[in-house]
Write an enzyme that holds these catalytic residues in place. Structure first.
Site, mmCIF file in Angstrom:
data_model
loop_
_atom_site.group_PDB
_atom_site.id
_atom_site.type_symbol
_atom_site.label_atom_id
_atom_site.label_comp_id
_atom_site.label_asym_id
_atom_site.label_seq_id
_atom_site.Cartn_x
_atom_site.Cartn_y
_atom_site.Cartn_z
ATOM 1 N N GLU A 72 39.050 -23.086 40.280
ATOM 2 C CA GLU A 72 40.352 -22.530 39.898
ATOM 3 C C GLU A 72 41.351 -23.623 39.559
ATOM 4 O O GLU A 72 42.102 -23.492 38.588
ATOM 5 C CB GLU A 72 40.933 -21.660 41.025
ATOM 6 C CG GLU A 72 42.307 -21.136 40.621
ATOM 7 C CD GLU A 72 43.001 -20.244 41.616
ATOM 8 O OE1 GLU A 72 42.484 -20.042 42.717
ATOM 9 O OE2 GLU A 72 44.091 -19.756 41.267
ATOM 10 N N ASP A 86 36.293 -21.221 44.331
ATOM 11 C CA ASP A 86 37.701 -20.971 44.644
ATOM 12 C C ASP A 86 37.947 -21.706 45.954
ATOM 13 O O ASP A 86 37.462 -21.304 47.011
ATOM 14 C CB ASP A 86 37.986 -19.474 44.771
ATOM 15 C CG ASP A 86 39.488 -19.220 44.726
ATOM 16 O OD1 ASP A 86 40.257 -20.158 45.013
ATOM 17 O OD2 ASP A 86 39.890 -18.087 44.399
ATOM 18 N N ILE A 88 40.589 -22.218 47.890
ATOM 19 C CA ILE A 88 41.219 -21.314 48.857
ATOM 20 C C ILE A 88 41.464 -20.010 48.114
ATOM 21 O O ILE A 88 42.200 -19.988 47.127
ATOM 22 C CB ILE A 88 42.598 -21.826 49.370
ATOM 23 C CG1 ILE A 88 42.515 -23.259 49.923
ATOM 24 C CG2 ILE A 88 43.179 -20.854 50.400
ATOM 25 C CD1 ILE A 88 41.961 -23.400 51.310
ATOM 26 N N ASP A 89 40.848 -18.931 48.550
ATOM 27 C CA ASP A 89 41.194 -17.621 48.006
ATOM 28 C C ASP A 89 42.059 -16.920 49.047
ATOM 29 O O ASP A 89 41.691 -16.861 50.230
ATOM 30 C CB ASP A 89 39.958 -16.775 47.689
ATOM 31 C CG ASP A 89 40.382 -15.489 47.002
ATOM 32 O OD1 ASP A 89 40.911 -15.565 45.884
ATOM 33 O OD2 ASP A 89 40.240 -14.417 47.616
ATOM 34 N N THR A 91 45.583 -17.752 48.825
ATOM 35 C CA THR A 91 46.505 -18.867 49.087
ATOM 36 C C THR A 91 47.852 -18.384 49.616
ATOM 37 O O THR A 91 48.457 -19.054 50.465
ATOM 38 C CB THR A 91 46.695 -19.716 47.809
ATOM 39 O OG1 THR A 91 45.428 -20.272 47.453
ATOM 40 C CG2 THR A 91 47.655 -20.862 48.035
ATOM 41 N N ASP A 212 37.253 -15.862 41.760
ATOM 42 C CA ASP A 212 37.597 -14.950 42.852
ATOM 43 C C ASP A 212 36.395 -14.117 43.294
ATOM 44 O O ASP A 212 36.384 -13.603 44.413
ATOM 45 C CB ASP A 212 38.706 -13.979 42.415
ATOM 46 C CG ASP A 212 39.980 -14.676 41.999
ATOM 47 O OD1 ASP A 212 40.482 -15.489 42.782
ATOM 48 O OD2 ASP A 212 40.466 -14.400 40.881
#
Ligand code: IPD
Ligand code: CA
Ligand code: CA
Ligand code: CA
Length: 260
Positions: A72, A86, A88-89, A91, A212
């Site tokens: 990302e 990703d 950190i999904d 955030t 995601d």
């Protein structure tokens, strides 16, 4: 790619998820080092997003120099063997100190998701799946809820500013009209994982990006969820809608969301 080559990548992803979890946890709930900025309205960014992605990229390119990586935060090129990250999904949750966030590591061969590893260290959850070889949560097999009554369903609806709010609100209204409960916990990846372990019955979002959902699609699919063909068309580069649910709810949720 041979099964042995795929297994090598699966076990590498498990190891990297553990290391990345440790790295991310070092920033979580420490506001002084979080370095929070906004990429746009409700589009949060912290120092941890960049650090975790850089760590994963560096290690993957050392381990598998022939594969490509898309993440990302730093982008990347597609290929027939591509990692989709990703870092950190969720955030926004991470920045607020809410534990519903995760690190998502997906791997695609010829545009088909083959490996999904999702670590949610603040929840104590590690989801791991290979296509055709099952899925586990913390080492135990999981499966979808099996519900078929929309009036008893718990549906998670994701939303971002990429889609006009009115369309989201309309779908919420249709869910309530059908008697379903609606939630939004703020991580699309964990939304799919929570369909996989039966904690919810469905996850839908009108536009979501490949990072995601790449890992979550393998995880939910192996748990018995039905998912639309997310990687059709330009799904990998531009994103697509997603509908992921226990099989008995496909028909009513297609009607409600308009996602085929
Ligand atoms: C977002 C989250 C959110 C979803 C958005 C995503 P981020 O990812 O998964 O739940 O609704 O579509 O962009 O920005 O937290 O990595
Ligand atoms: Ca983001
Ligand atoms: Ca995300
Ligand atoms: Ca992210």
């Amino acid at each position: 790619m041979t099964p042995a080559e795929r297994d090598l990548r699966y076990y590498a992803a498990l190891g990297l998820a553990a290391e990345a979890s440790h790295l991310a946890q070092g920033y979580f709930n420490r506001r002084e080092t979080l370095g929070t900025t906004m990429k746009g309205a409700q589009d949060w960014l912290t120092v941890a997003d960049g650090k975790v992605e850089a760590f994963l990229r560096e290690r993957l390119s050392q381990l598998f120099p022939q594969d490509t990586v898309i993440g990302e935060e730093a982008g990347g090129e597609a290929s027939d063997a591509v990692w989709i990250l990703d870092p950190i999904d969720g955030t926004a949750n991470f920045a607020h100190g809410d534990r519903n966030w995760c690190i998502s590591i997906g791997f695609l061969v010829d545009r088909r998701p083959e490996i999904g590893v999702v670590a949610a260290p603040a929840l104590g959850e590690l989801y791991a799946a290979r296509r055709g070889a099952g899925v586990t949560l913390n080492g135990e097999p999981i499966k979808v809820s099996g519900g078929s009554d929309i009036a008893r369903a718990s549906v998670e609806l994701g939303w971002s500013t990429r889609v006009p709010a009115e369309r989201y609100v309309e779908i919420i209204g249709r869910c309530y009209g059908a008697g379903a409960a609606v939630r939004r916990a703020g991580s699309g990846t964990l939304g799919l994982c929570h369909v996989a372990n039966g904690a919810s019955d469905a996850y839908a979002e009108l536009h979501i990006n490949a990072w995601d959902v790449a890992a979550g699609i393998v995880i939910a699919g192996e748990a018995g969820a039905q998912i639309n063909d997310f990687f059709a068309g330009e799904g990998l580069s531009k994103g697509n809608p997603i509908l992921c649910c226990t099989p008995g709810l496909v028909a009513p949720l297609r009607d409600i969301t308009g996602i085929a």
